[in-house]
Scaffold this active site. Sequence first.
Site, PDB file in Angstrom:
ATOM      1  CB  CYS A   1      -9.282  -0.868   1.942  1.00 41.78           C
ATOM      2  SG  CYS A   1      -7.582  -1.178   1.421  1.00 41.78           S
ATOM      3  CG  LEU A   2      -5.896   3.198   5.421  1.00 40.67           C
ATOM      4  CD1 LEU A   2      -4.570   3.068   6.145  1.00 40.67           C
ATOM      5  CD2 LEU A   2      -6.612   4.488   5.811  1.00 40.67           C
TER       6      LEU A   2
ATOM      7  CD  GLN B   1      -2.951  -0.993   2.335  1.00 35.96           C
ATOM      8  OE1 GLN B   1      -2.671  -1.557   3.383  1.00 35.96           O
ATOM      9  NE2 GLN B   1      -4.056  -0.273   2.209  1.00 35.96           N
TER      10      GLN B   1
HETATM   11  O1  GNR Z   1      -8.084   0.919   8.757  1.00 33.39           O
HETATM   12  C1  GNR Z   1      -8.620  -0.105   8.328  1.00 33.39           C
HETATM   13  N1  GNR Z   1      -9.794  -0.521   8.863  1.00 33.39           N
HETATM   14  C2  GNR Z   1     -10.355  -1.749   8.597  1.00 33.39           C
HETATM   15  C3  GNR Z   1     -11.669  -1.966   8.977  1.00 33.39           C
HETATM   16  C4  GNR Z   1     -12.280  -3.182   8.759  1.00 33.39           C
HETATM   17  C5  GNR Z   1     -11.575  -4.185   8.148  1.00 33.39           C
HETATM   18  C6  GNR Z   1     -10.278  -4.000   7.744  1.00 33.39           C
HETATM   19  C7  GNR Z   1      -9.666  -2.788   7.969  1.00 33.39           C
HETATM   20  S1  GNR Z   1      -8.002  -2.541   7.490  1.00 33.39           S
HETATM   21  C8  GNR Z   1      -8.029  -0.824   7.176  1.00 33.39           C
HETATM   22  C9  GNR Z   1      -6.639  -0.333   6.829  1.00 33.39           C
HETATM   23  C10 GNR Z   1      -6.190  -0.981   5.536  1.00 33.39           C
HETATM   24  O2  GNR Z   1      -6.563  -0.666   4.446  1.00 33.39           O
HETATM   25  N2  GNR Z   1      -5.348  -1.980   5.646  1.00 33.39           N
HETATM   26  O3  GNR Z   1      -4.935  -2.641   4.564  1.00 33.39           O
HETATM   27 NI    NI Z   2      -6.555  -2.418   3.102  1.00 33.10          NI
END
Ligand code: GNR
Ligand code: NI
Length: 174
Positions: free
Chosen positions: A96-97, A51
């Site tokens: 997901c970020l 990422q």
């Molecule tokens: O910050 C994140 N929150 C989240 C919420 C529910 C399930 C998975 C996640 S991971 C995510 C950060 C991210 O994108 N990690 O890859």
């Molecule tokens: Ni993610």
Amino acid sequence: MAIRKIITPPNPLLKQPSLKVQEVDDNIRALIRDMFDTMYAAPGIGLAAVQVGEPLSIIVMDIHSGDKDKEPRPYAMINPEVVWASDNKVTYQEGCLSVPDVYDEVERPAEVKVRWLDEQGNEREQLFTGLEAVCVQHEIDHTKGILFVDYLSRLKRERYLKKVIKRAQQEMTS
Ligand code: GNR
Ligand code: NI
């Protein structure tokens, strides 16, 4: 302290499997520090190296990230692998970020046993439950080139990805 830029679709790195780390050295430890800085700054509860544009099999996680009332629970995992998964499942609203502002329900095994190398290169194995089980599976998926939207219908996936790509283009030209 270095906060790295988080990549989004259509960056092809997000669809590619990451490479296994051959030697846990100072470069790997420096990358892990940047990953923690980036995850806590976001804030997010997990982050995979791909990422931040480094397609290596490394993940970090802290389900108490962003919660100042809770003790940190940081994990850094090199070459993580699910070695056992429960038959019972849980559904969780994931985000997901790398897929900003998209949230949808994903079903996964409720408990998983994970094996990995720690920052000293020692083998570790632990059972994860609850939100840590969800998060560690989401992060291990990133090391395989899988995004949570890949578990949704084609209609939803294409709609969400279109939205993310369009917004990134708008931000670039504004
Ligand atoms: O910050 C994140 N929150 C989240 C919420 C529910 C399930 C998975 C996640 S991971 C995510 C950060 C991210 O994108 N990690 O890859
Ligand atoms: Ni993610």
